[in-house]
Structures are given as C-alpha cells and as structure tokens.
Design a protein around this motif. Structure first.
Motif, short mmCIF file in Angstrom:
data_model
loop_
_atom_site.label_atom_id
_atom_site.label_comp_id
_atom_site.label_asym_id
_atom_site.label_seq_id
_atom_site.Cartn_x
_atom_site.Cartn_y
_atom_site.Cartn_z
N ILE A 393 0.82 -1.22 0.00
CA ILE A 393 0.00 0.00 0.00
C ILE A 393 0.85 1.27 0.00
CG2 ILE A 393 -1.97 -1.12 1.11
CD1 ILE A 393 -1.06 0.20 3.75
N ASN A 394 2.14 1.12 0.23
CA ASN A 394 3.02 2.29 0.21
C ASN A 394 4.46 1.79 0.05
OD1 ASN A 394 3.85 4.94 0.25
ND2 ASN A 394 3.57 5.24 2.45
N GLU A 395 5.36 2.70 -0.30
CA GLU A 395 6.75 2.30 -0.45
C GLU A 395 7.67 3.52 -0.41
OE1 GLU A 395 8.19 1.39 -4.61
OE2 GLU A 395 6.01 1.22 -4.92
N LYS A 396 8.91 3.24 -0.10
CA LYS A 396 9.96 4.26 -0.20
C LYS A 396 11.08 3.60 -0.99
CE LYS A 396 10.72 7.18 3.10
NZ LYS A 396 11.13 7.82 4.39
N ALA A 397 11.27 4.08 -2.22
CA ALA A 397 12.20 3.41 -3.14
C ALA A 397 13.64 3.46 -2.64
CB ALA A 397 12.10 4.03 -4.52
N PHE A 398 14.41 2.51 -3.12
CA PHE A 398 15.84 2.44 -2.77
C PHE A 398 16.58 3.60 -3.43
CE2 PHE A 398 20.18 1.30 -3.88
CZ PHE A 398 20.67 0.80 -2.68
N ASP A 399 17.55 4.17 -2.72
CA ASP A 399 18.50 5.07 -3.37
C ASP A 399 19.87 4.85 -2.75
OD1 ASP A 399 19.13 6.94 -1.23
OD2 ASP A 399 17.14 7.83 -1.55
N SER A 400 20.89 5.30 -3.48
CA SER A 400 22.27 4.99 -3.10
C SER A 400 22.74 5.71 -1.85
CB SER A 400 23.22 5.31 -4.26
OG SER A 400 23.07 6.67 -4.64
N GLU A 401 22.06 6.79 -1.47
CA GLU A 401 22.46 7.51 -0.26
C GLU A 401 21.96 6.80 0.99
OE1 GLU A 401 21.46 11.61 -0.38
OE2 GLU A 401 22.55 12.01 -2.25
N ARG A 402 20.67 6.43 1.01
CA ARG A 402 20.10 5.73 2.17
C ARG A 402 20.54 4.26 2.21
NH1 ARG A 402 15.42 5.67 0.01
NH2 ARG A 402 14.58 4.12 1.43
N LYS A 403 20.71 3.67 1.02
CA LYS A 403 21.04 2.24 0.88
C LYS A 403 19.96 1.36 1.50
CE LYS A 403 26.02 3.07 0.83
NZ LYS A 403 27.33 2.75 1.47
#
Length: 871
Positions: A393-403
């Motif tokens: 129902i929701n998401e926070k996509a991967f990025d190289s800073e947060r890993k």
C-alpha cells in the motif's frame, strides 16, 4: 530536465562533417581471389606444383590431377578460415547501430546513433542501449548492465557526482555510460564524450582487427615438415640424377626416376588425411556441445597449458543466489530451514522487492532481488500469491544515499506492517529493537556486535549482505524505530561440476586462470571454492597491471591465478604474457569485452547461450551449453585427435621414406628402378591413404591422455621416439622390399649355376620378364608390409595380442581393400597391363607375406624390450 538545450542542429552537422559518423571503421576486405592466391603461394604447394608440371610433361595425368586437387582443397580451407576476424568486426558494427534520444536546440528528438557527435546531450531510459560514450550529467537511480563490456556480474548504479582518478578502471567509472551497454533501471542524461572508434567498444573493435591469425601447433609442425621434405626431395633427386649421369643412364629414364622419387618423398596425402581427421574431430566435438569454427582449433585445444576463463556464467551459475542466512543470533542451515520459524525473514525480503519470476522460470528484475524471490520459492512461497494476500500500500524506493528500501503492506488480519531491507550498517542505526525466537526486545550493544561480526564474516566470504527490519503500524514507511529480524548473504555461486574439471586439468598439467571484471574479494572467494587459488597474493588487480611492463608481467604470470577488475586491454596483455612463456593459451568468455582476448588466444572459446555475437564471432569454438566441463571434454578430445594425427603422419612418413630408400639404394647400386611411378602412386593412394585414415580415427587412443602433461609449444611431431619409429620401420620395409626385388634374379642365377655377383644381378635386369617379376614382388611386398605396419602403429607401446582389433573396423576395411587391390593389380589382366606386373604364384605370395609381416615382428620386439627395461 528542460535545463539542457544541447547543441544546435547546425553545430551538430558541422561536427559530423569534421569528425565523421558515430560508427565503427570498416576495414577494406580482401577479395576471395586475393585470399585464395595467398593460400596457394607457399613452399609446400610450390614443390607439389613442380611435381604436377613434370607429371603432365610425362603424361602422368592421373597423378597430376590428384596432387592438384589436394593443393586446391587446402587453399579453399584456408580461405574459409580467414574470414573469422571480419565476422567479429561485423558483429561489433551491428551492435553499435541504434536509435538515440537527444536534446538539440532545446528540443528532444530521436535520431540514428550514427549521427551523434561529441557534445550532444543524450537522454537515457530503462531498456535502452547507450548510443555513445557519455559523461553523465544527471542520474535518477540509473542502473546499467555493463556485463558484456566489463564482466561485472550485477548492474552498476551510476552517479554523476563520482570523481575518478587515472587508476580508475572502466568498470568503476560511475560517472560514465558506455556505448552498447543497457539501462536496466531509472533514467539519466549524459553528454557525448566519445564516438565511433574512440569509444570503448571502438577500441575493442580496433584490437580485434589488429589480432592476426596464428598457425596452430600442428600447422607449425606441418609447415616445418613440408620445408624439410621439400629440401630433401630436391637434394635426393639431384643426387640420383648425378649418379645416373655417371652411370651413363638415359636422361629420360632419369627424369622419370626423379619424378618417382619426388612422388615417393612427398606424402601428399597427409594434408588431406589431417583435414579429414580434424573435420571428423569437429563432428565429435559437436556431439559434446562444442561447435568448432576454426578447424585447427580441434587439435590446438588438446595442446593448451593454460585455460583462462571468465568467472560469471562460466565458472559460476550467472545468477545471484542466497547461500547464507542469519537470524536469532545464529546461522541457519538453508537445507533444513524451518519456513514457519523464519517466515518473516523469507517473506519480508521477498515482499520488499520489485522483482518477479514468471511461470516459465524467467527472472524479471535486478539480479539481487530475483535471488530473494527465488530464495522464497525454494521453500514453496510464491511471490505473486503472497502479494495478493499481503498487498503493498506504500513504499519508499531504494536510493544509493540511504542504501535502504521500504514497502508497506496490509496483512491478512488487517494490520499494517512495513519491511525495510538494505545495508546492515545503515539498518542497525535505525533499529531500536530486535526479534529473537519470536520475542521482541530492545536491541543491545551485544546484539549489534554479534550482527556486525556475522556481517563481516559473510563479507569476508565475498557475499553480498542484506538485512531486514520491520515496523508495525507504519503506514508512512518511516525508517526509524525499526525491529531487526535477520540477514542473508548471497553470491553468484560456483558451478559444482567445475571443481572436478579443474582437478582434471591439474592432473593434465593445465593451469586454470580466472580473468574477471568482478571485484578481487568476490573472485578470490569463488576461486578458493573451485580450487583455482588459495592466497590473496595469487590475485592481481587491473590497476596493478597498468603499472607492470610486459616483461614484468611475463615473469610474474606463472604465479598468478586471478586477474580482477580488468579491462579488455588487460585481458589481451595477460594472454600475450602467458604465450610469451611458450605456453598455449585458451581463453573463455561471453562479452564484448572478451572479444580481443578470444582472438589473441591460441584457442578462443565463447559461450553459446549467454555469449554476445561479437564474442562468438571472435572465437574458434562456441560452447552450446555454456558449461566449463565441456571445455574439459573438448581438451581430452583434442589430445586424442592429436595422438591420432601423429600416428597417421609417422605412419605415412615411414612408408614414404621406405619408398625413397628402396629407390635410392637400388639406383645407387646400379640396379634398375625397383618401382615404377605408377606403383608408388598406387601404394600412396591405396595402401598408404586408407590405413592412414584408419589411424586418424582410431578409437584406441590412450585412456590416460588426461594424466599426461601438455606437449610443449613447438614440440616436434617426432617427439617421444618419433624419429626412432620412422627410421626403424622405414628401414625394415625398405630392406624387405629390396629382398623381394632381388629374389627373382638371385633365384635365376642360382638355378643356372651363375655366380652371384653384383654385375650379374645388374645384368639380369636386362631380361624384361625378370625385371617385371622383380618389380611385381617389390611392389606387392612394399604395399602389404605397409598394411601390416599400419596395424602396429595403432599403439606402439602395446603388444598386438593385447589390442582389441575389432574396435577399429575402418582399419580392418582398409587392410582388406588394400590386400584385394593388390591382388587385382597382379591377377586381373587389365590391371596387369596398366601396372606392368606379372601374375603371382602361390609361392610368390607366400614370400610376400613372410617378408611383409616383418614390421609386426619388429613391433613385438620393441614392445618386449621396453617392458624388460621398465621392469
């Protein structure tokens, strides 16, 4: 992205005129006639050409036609082989032509990639190939599949802010995108910095074009043999001619004798037999899934002392796989994993994931994420079914800073739960609790130390480590206050069957070398499991190679087993260093980056399933099943083929030399010629060629062929007693043939009571009937003794009584055809007229058989003596 205006159309057209189109250079190709003439004009063909002309002058047209056919056939084979380099370049050129999305005059448009110029602004999107080498100006989770170019086993995340130094290899340049690589995820914008032959793929094309064909070890040996025989022919013919002049013989008779000697000395059937044997070897290779494109490679592969292999897909399975798991403060045995107990770890990693596996087994998505889906499927958990029961129902996509990546789901009982996966270090900083054996409590420093130690252990084994945490009632995907669950370690695992193949290569004196674009730790971890290397000092990195001279690398290469993070130029440099130490190198690969080294190696082996067209075009052999074990089978087949070719050549040489000795000895003694040119031609065509072919396809090759060291580069065909074998059997056959030749005059002189002197024997040959009878006996003895000799040549180390004679049915056929053919030329009037022979009596045939079996008697004596010495 509208901030980029790009070049003006006018400026782009100007630069296109100045610098040329963005395509690979086309070399001027030789015409078929030019290639054919280059093959025809060599020393061996020159000798045969002279023999053809003399034969035509003397009206021996049959002989001339046979030799002409051989010359033309060899030239045609050479022309076919010469097209290999051009095919590789053609494949590269096809890869480089595609459509490109560019920004010009502030507008986005699509043009042919060939129209791109330096300074153009190119838009990259998922699924598109990069049309030129780009300096990235803007990236949004841009992931590139560079495996074909660099050998990197997983997609690379690009970063426009990355700063490289001079030592940074092409696989580590995160700010660059290379021509023909593919965008697997995200988007980006880049400025064209290199086009055409200046791109990385252009440099590879240039290297492929510069690599010239090298003769195989067998070809080198054959060329040397041809030169030696050619010189011997000229010398022997000159000596015989001079002797004849001194003896006062007729010049025409001497010329005919010289032609006979030339025919006898040159085993013109050998090139044909070798070609047939190699062609049949190609068929046998195909049955074990090794498609041979270049015929000499059949034999060359049997001589390799180094097998250089790419890691990904060849030594490994080319798919990331979960191999370790850690939860509840301990490692989990994956074979006995309780899916109920570890349900959260398995499902969480599978659901916090954008990959999937289709019903046909096709993996869709990032290799790391597909490995997690496959991990769950191993325990009967299907992602598509689970996602319906626990929808996102929701998401926070991967990025190289947060890993990190977080997805939020509604459970079957209506609760909200989030799963966060990613870097263990980053995740631990956001965890306040830990779940151990189903109980959630606050996380302690001891817990963090235990987790960090487990992560370090997995990392030391070159595993890619991911951890999972959860949080309830986290509809907004907040990545704080998380509960730690566990971690997994994954790697592209080794192929289990490769271990045995590498052990076999070690027994065979062949060194396996891993050459990969992957990282050092990953390569070393796999190499240890495969038995390729044990210590870090056996590994060298690409940037270290840049600092070595060719001489330094040549001196160090024998102690190195792994070359990591290497470029296409490095691979060629490594192969040439190995060859510089007089080794024969095989190179295995599948990517565009492998093409130059595949071409530079003595034998290039490409993957048929995962291999690019460029790699296949540059290779000599293509593996249909992509299995390293197939290389082992092919090496064994190549060694057996060489043993058979060697047997065929030694047999043919001992037979031909015996003919020369017979003719030379008789002429030197003042006798009439024991054999006519037509006799020698008949023997060479029937009782030489058929047994020679039978030896070439003999299944009775050494069973312990993979327990022997590889033969040395440039090793003579006469190594391991070849000179002794040729000398012994040629002398024996020559002696028994001369005995048969002298039998008739000696018998006549004895019957008449005339003294047995050299002069009287010479005078006896003035009687045409005695001469025909003598020549017939010599002709038959020579032919039949060569048939018996062929049987012994199947294995010169084993007694005839231990042979399985029935397993080479072609040899039985060759012997029968040869014997029947010899009966035909003496018993059928039509053939007697052609060959100037007489009808043989039973006693004459008895004499022929007693004399002809002498090569086998000698064979048994030699085997017995060797056995006594060994004991």
């Amino acid at each position: 992205m509208s901030k980029f205006t790009g070049l003006s159309q006018a400026e782009a057209e100007k630069r296109l005129l100045e610098n040329g189109r963005n395509c690979l250079k086309e070399e001027k190709q030789k015409t078929v006639l030019q290639m054919f003439l280059a093959q025809i004009l060599n020393f061996t063909n020159a000798i045969l050409g002279a023999a053809i002309i003399i034969s035509i002058i003397l009206h021996d047209y049959g002989e001339a036609i046979i030799m002409l056919v051989i010359v033309v056939a060899n030239a045609v084979i050479g022309v076919v082989q010469e097209g290999k380099a051009q095919k590789a370049l053609d494949a590269l050129k096809k890869m480089s032509v595609l459509r490109a999305t560019v920004i010009r005059d502030g507008e986005t448009k699509e043009i042919s990639s060939e129209e791109l110029v330096v300074g153009d602004i190119v838009v990259l999107e998922a699924g598109k190939q990069v049309p030129a080498d780009l300096k990235l100006l803007e990236t949004a989770r841009l992931m590139m599949d560079e495996k074909a170019l660099t050998g990197e086993s997983v997609p690379v995340e690009k970063d426009e802010n990355f700063t490289a130094d001079e030592k940074t290899g092409i696989g580590d340049r995160l700010d660059l995108a290379y021509m023909t690589t593919v965008v697997t995820y995200g988007r980006g914008i880049g400025e064209v910095v290199h086009t055409g032959m200046d791109t990385q793929i252009g440099k590879i094309a240039d290297m492929v074009g510069q690599e010239k064909e090298k003769p195989s070890p067998l070809q080198k040996g054959m060329n040397e043999l041809s030169r030696t025989l050619g010189i011997a022919v000229i010398v022997i013919c000159a000596i015989v001619f001079l002797i004849g002049i001194v003896q006062g013989r007729d010049v025409l008779e001497l010329l005919m004798t010289a032609v006979s000697l030339a025919v006898a000395a040159i085993p013109e059937g050998i090139p044909t037999i070798v070609t047939i044997v190699l062609a049949l070897g190609m068929q046998r290779m195909a049955k074990i899934n090794a498609i041979v494109k270049n015929m000499p490679a059949v034999e060359t592969l049997g001589a390799v002392s180094y097998v250089c292999s790419d890691k990904t897909g060849t030594l490994t399975q080319n798919r990331m796989t979960v191999v370790k798991a850690f939860e509840n403060g301990e490692y989990i045995d994956l074979d006995t994993l309780d899916k109920e107990k570890h349900d959260t770890l398995i499902k969480g990693l599978m659901l916090c994931n954008d990959a999937s596996i289709a019903s046909d087994g096709t993996e869709v998505g990032d290799p790391t994420e597909t490995a997690l889906v496959a991990f769950a499927k191993r325990y009967g958990i299907d992602k598509s079914v689970t996602e319906k029961a626990v929808p996102r129902i929701n998401e926070k996509a991967f990025d190289s800073e947060r890993k990190l990546m977080t997805t939020v789901h509604t459970t079957e009982d209506g609760k909200i739960i989030s799963f966060t996966k990613g870097s263990t270090d980053e995740l631990l900083m956001r965890c306040t609790h830990i779940r151990v054996n189903g109980t959630v409590r606050e996380i302690t420093n001891e817990d963090m130390t235990l987790i960090s130690n487990a992560m370090s252990e997995m990392s030391f084994e070159a595993l890619r480590v991911l951890s999972l945490a959860v949080r309830e009632d986290n509809r907004d995907a907040v990545e704080q206050g998380l509960t730690y669950i566990g971690m997994i370690g994954m790697i592209d695992p080794e192929r289990p069957e490769v271990v045995e193949s590498i052990k076999t290569f070690k027994r065979a004196g062949i060194k396996t070398v891993m050459i990969t674009g992957d990282h050092k730790d990953t390569a070393l971890a796999i190499a240890k499991k495969l038995g390729i290397a044990e210590r870090p000092d056996e590994c060298v990195m690409g940037h270290e190679l840049d600092e070595m001279s060719d001489e330094e690398l040549r001196n160090r290469v024998s102690g190195l087993s792994i070359f990591a993070r290497v470029s296409p130029e490095h691979k060629v440099k490594i192969v040439k260093a190995i060859q510089a130490n007089n080794n024969i190198a095989s190179m295995t690969g599948d990517g565009v980056n492998d093409a130059p080294s595949l071409k530079a190696a003595d034998v290039g082996v490409a993957m048929g399933i995962t291999g690019t067209d460029v790699a296949k075009g540059a290779a000599d052999i293509v593996l249909q099943d992509d299995k390293f074990t197939t290389i082992e089978k092919a090496v064994k087949e190549g060694r057996n083929i060489y043993e058979n070719v060697k047997k065929s050549i030694l047999f043919a040489l001992s037979s031909n030399i015996s003919e020369v000795v017979v003719m030379f000895a008789a002429i030197a003694a003042g006798f009439a010629a024991p054999l006519k040119a037509v006799h020698i031609l008949w023997v060479n065509l029937l009782t030489d060629s058929l047994p020679c072919f039978a030896l070439g396809v003999d299944p009775n090759s050494s069973s312990d062929v993979m327990n022997k060291k590889p033969r040395k580069n440039g090793e003579s065909i006469f190594a391991d007693g070849g000179y002794f074998k040729v000398g012994l059997y040629s002398v024996i056959i020559a002696v028994v043939t001369l005995i048969a030749f002298l039998y008739a005059p000696i018998r006549e002189l004895s019957a008449s009571g005339t003294a047995l002197s050299l002069k009287n024997i010479i005078d006896s040959f003035s009687d045409k009937q005695i001469l025909m009878q003598s020549q017939t006996l010599a002709f038959c003895t020579l032919a039949v003794s060569e048939l018996f000799h062929a049987i012994g040549m199947r294995d010169t180390e084993t007694s005839l009584f231990k042979f399985n004679h029935l397993d080479n049915k072609i040899m039985i056929l060759a012997f029968a055809v040869g014997l029947l053919g010899q009966l035909a030329v003496t018993e059928i009037p039509f053939f007697r007229n052609i060959f100037s022979t007489v009808q043989m009596t039973a006693s004459m045939w008895g004499l022929v058989l007693v004399l002809s079996i002498m090569p086998l008697v000698a064979h048994e004596i030699v085997v017995l003596v060797k056995k006594v010495k060994k004991d």
